[in-house]
Scaffold this motif. Sequence first.
Motif, PDB file in Angstrom:
ATOM      1  N   ALA A 494      55.371 162.921  53.199  1.00  0.00           N
ATOM      2  CA  ALA A 494      54.722 161.669  52.813  1.00  0.00           C
ATOM      3  C   ALA A 494      54.948 161.495  51.321  1.00  0.00           C
ATOM      4  O   ALA A 494      54.438 162.282  50.517  1.00  0.00           O
ATOM      5  CB  ALA A 494      53.233 161.707  53.136  1.00  0.00           C
ATOM      6  N   GLN A 495      55.718 160.473  50.945  1.00  0.00           N
ATOM      7  CA  GLN A 495      56.053 160.233  49.547  1.00  0.00           C
ATOM      8  C   GLN A 495      55.553 158.868  49.107  1.00  0.00           C
ATOM      9  O   GLN A 495      55.346 157.975  49.928  1.00  0.00           O
ATOM     10  CB  GLN A 495      57.572 160.288  49.345  1.00  0.00           C
ATOM     11  CG  GLN A 495      58.301 159.136  50.015  1.00  0.00           C
ATOM     12  CD  GLN A 495      59.795 159.191  49.892  1.00  0.00           C
ATOM     13  OE1 GLN A 495      60.430 160.105  50.429  1.00  0.00           O
ATOM     14  NE2 GLN A 495      60.374 158.209  49.192  1.00  0.00           N
ATOM     15  N   GLY A 496      55.349 158.714  47.788  1.00  0.00           N
ATOM     16  CA  GLY A 496      54.915 157.440  47.240  1.00  0.00           C
ATOM     17  C   GLY A 496      53.485 157.482  46.736  1.00  0.00           C
ATOM     18  O   GLY A 496      52.989 158.539  46.315  1.00  0.00           O
ATOM     19  N   LYS A 497      52.800 156.329  46.808  1.00  0.00           N
ATOM     20  CA  LYS A 497      51.432 156.217  46.335  1.00  0.00           C
ATOM     21  C   LYS A 497      50.555 155.701  47.475  1.00  0.00           C
ATOM     22  O   LYS A 497      50.723 154.568  47.933  1.00  0.00           O
ATOM     23  CB  LYS A 497      51.372 155.262  45.138  1.00  0.00           C
ATOM     24  CG  LYS A 497      52.152 155.769  43.929  1.00  0.00           C
ATOM     25  CD  LYS A 497      52.065 154.803  42.760  1.00  0.00           C
ATOM     26  CE  LYS A 497      52.848 155.339  41.560  1.00  0.00           C
ATOM     27  NZ  LYS A 497      52.786 154.411  40.389  1.00  0.00           N
ATOM     28  N   GLY A 498      49.659 156.550  47.903  1.00  0.00           N
ATOM     29  CA  GLY A 498      48.798 156.228  49.036  1.00  0.00           C
ATOM     30  C   GLY A 498      48.625 157.455  49.907  1.00  0.00           C
ATOM     31  O   GLY A 498      48.666 158.596  49.419  1.00  0.00           O
ATOM     32  N   GLU A 499      48.451 157.276  51.197  1.00  0.00           N
ATOM     33  CA  GLU A 499      48.322 158.395  52.105  1.00  0.00           C
ATOM     34  C   GLU A 499      48.863 158.015  53.475  1.00  0.00           C
ATOM     35  O   GLU A 499      49.106 156.843  53.770  1.00  0.00           O
ATOM     36  CB  GLU A 499      46.870 158.872  52.201  1.00  0.00           C
ATOM     37  CG  GLU A 499      45.887 157.844  52.690  1.00  0.00           C
ATOM     38  CD  GLU A 499      44.461 158.369  52.678  1.00  0.00           C
ATOM     39  OE1 GLU A 499      44.161 159.275  51.873  1.00  0.00           O
ATOM     40  OE2 GLU A 499      43.650 157.852  53.479  1.00  0.00           O
ATOM     41  N   VAL A 500      49.063 159.046  54.291  1.00  0.00           N
ATOM     42  CA  VAL A 500      49.683 158.871  55.599  1.00  0.00           C
ATOM     43  C   VAL A 500      48.876 159.638  56.633  1.00  0.00           C
ATOM     44  O   VAL A 500      48.462 160.784  56.389  1.00  0.00           O
ATOM     45  CB  VAL A 500      51.137 159.382  55.593  1.00  0.00           C
ATOM     46  CG1 VAL A 500      51.747 159.272  56.986  1.00  0.00           C
ATOM     47  CG2 VAL A 500      51.972 158.602  54.578  1.00  0.00           C
ATOM     48  N   ALA A 501      48.662 159.023  57.796  1.00  0.00           N
ATOM     49  CA  ALA A 501      47.992 159.693  58.917  1.00  0.00           C
ATOM     50  C   ALA A 501      49.030 160.066  59.966  1.00  0.00           C
ATOM     51  O   ALA A 501      49.831 159.219  60.388  1.00  0.00           O
ATOM     52  CB  ALA A 501      46.929 158.789  59.516  1.00  0.00           C
ATOM     53  N   PHE A 502      49.013 161.329  60.376  1.00  0.00           N
ATOM     54  CA  PHE A 502      49.881 161.821  61.444  1.00  0.00           C
ATOM     55  C   PHE A 502      49.003 162.116  62.663  1.00  0.00           C
ATOM     56  O   PHE A 502      48.133 162.992  62.609  1.00  0.00           O
ATOM     57  CB  PHE A 502      50.606 163.090  61.006  1.00  0.00           C
ATOM     58  CG  PHE A 502      51.577 162.885  59.863  1.00  0.00           C
ATOM     59  CD1 PHE A 502      52.913 162.583  60.105  1.00  0.00           C
ATOM     60  CD2 PHE A 502      51.152 162.990  58.549  1.00  0.00           C
ATOM     61  CE1 PHE A 502      53.811 162.400  59.062  1.00  0.00           C
ATOM     62  CE2 PHE A 502      52.037 162.803  57.491  1.00  0.00           C
ATOM     63  CZ  PHE A 502      53.369 162.503  57.750  1.00  0.00           C
ATOM     64  N   ARG A 503      49.234 161.366  63.738  1.00  0.00           N
ATOM     65  CA  ARG A 503      48.443 161.524  64.952  1.00  0.00           C
ATOM     66  C   ARG A 503      49.337 161.976  66.107  1.00  0.00           C
ATOM     67  O   ARG A 503      50.549 161.783  66.079  1.00  0.00           O
ATOM     68  CB  ARG A 503      47.768 160.208  65.336  1.00  0.00           C
ATOM     69  CG  ARG A 503      46.790 159.664  64.327  1.00  0.00           C
ATOM     70  CD  ARG A 503      46.098 158.411  64.864  1.00  0.00           C
ATOM     71  NE  ARG A 503      45.090 157.920  63.929  1.00  0.00           N
ATOM     72  CZ  ARG A 503      45.335 157.045  62.951  1.00  0.00           C
ATOM     73  NH1 ARG A 503      46.571 156.575  62.801  1.00  0.00           N
ATOM     74  NH2 ARG A 503      44.378 156.650  62.140  1.00  0.00           N
TER      75      ARG A 503
END
Length: 511
Positions: A494-503
């Motif tokens: 997960a790259q960049g600015k923010g967040e990522v959800a992996f489901r």
Amino acid sequence: MKCISLKSVFIEWLCEAGRSPIVAVVFFYSCSVVAQTFVNPILGGDYPDPTIMRDGNDYYMTHSCFDYQPGLVVMHSRDLVNWEPVSYALKTYLGSVWAPDICKHEGRYYIYFTVAAQGRKNYVVWADNPRGPWSEPIDLHIGNIDPCHVVGDDGQRWLFLSGGKRARLTDDGLAVVPGTEEVVYGGWIYPEEWETEGMCLEGPKLKRIGKYYYYLNAEGGTAGPPTSHMITQARSESIDGPWENAPNNPLVHTWSKEERWWSKGHGSLVDTPDGRWYVVYHSYEKDFTCLGRQTLLEPVYLGNDGWFHRYEHIDVAKPIAQPFKTTTDVNRHGHLKDFRIGLDWKFYKQFDADRVKVDNGVLTMKAKGTDPASSAPLMFVAGEHRYELEAEIELYGDVTAGLVVYYNGDFYQGTGFDKQRRYRYRKGGRTGSGVHRKETTRLWLRLVNRDCIVTGWYSYDGVNWKRETWGMDCSGYNHNTLYEFQSVLPGLFAQGKGEVAFRNFKYRKLD
């Protein structure tokens, strides 16, 4: 000499007593216990430089962790074949971590290890229980590599190192006594026509058995030609030497590139409560060196001549009788969906516990960096020749995320997406793979590795899947080509600015 099986003798005896062969066979199988077997490796994938200890009926093992964090995962077993992670001993990134040694002394557990990124320095961590918690790393202020702890007859603690060196430890085992480093052993000189990477006298593992100290070493280099690595043995009645080389050296060796297991070496001896002996070591698998060095188990015996020997009829590429009868079959990948950071999953170089949150099987990870390499991807050891991983991925913010098979910051392959389009990653670079029909923040991605050929799939609903037009070969991602001793590990980024959800993360071994 003709080899006669117990079954044939038993059947012959019953027949001589007037019973029919059919009755004899039925009787034999009804009252016999079918021997359980295992097939190497006992730990498939990147589990190099194994170090093992027995503590009563329990076995503990750890391995080199290189640039992966958290590191020094401690594995536990009751049968030497099925292993599960129970703790990790290193949360601090010090550099590439090599060749640890796990041991117990006066009720306390220790792991000695090398950090290669600091001019090859050695450290120690300790715990009152192998399940942790473990101490912070302590600098021993001594160079060389591959430390091994051993205790002399007088109770003095020693640290043996590569190059046939040793140094005296303080009574608590947490420091080296200054000025005590010395060379005490010159190794076993193998025939000059052997194809190796070099002498590379390293991987010392010492154990007191009966009247002798046995001194195992790794020689020939850990990679290079398939016939490079080996395990040699020497012995002495005193921890101070002199050291006598075994006439049957090497104890373990790859003799031909036609064998399944290459560069076998770096061994540790371990016994069972009833006095049987095994050697645990690492090896590359022919045609799958990108998997890294895998952990193998082989029975050995202590002969009447006082030396350890292999069983010549045993082939480590074929089924071997299990050390213990067991009903346990540990599924090493059964907890991947639980995202146990440090036990199953590990970051590349940068570990920040505050970066991840796991809730009911959903991993939410803060994005960082500008590409998968600088994002410190989260990975696990697969170990299979053929597998696929899949996840439902949702983006929050200006981020890009996806799935990778990762060797290092310059060499990885994978698939990812942002709100506008999909991407392919190859050799550390990125190319466009396709534009979304409309802006999206959710995508299902699948990455398939089949015999080192990597392909990608995507879905907008998790039901209807489409295959990407690209395919890539990762078979060359190995230490002989790229150095660093690492392997291809699957994972998430997960790259960049923010967040990522992996489901709905899934991992499947493929036929």
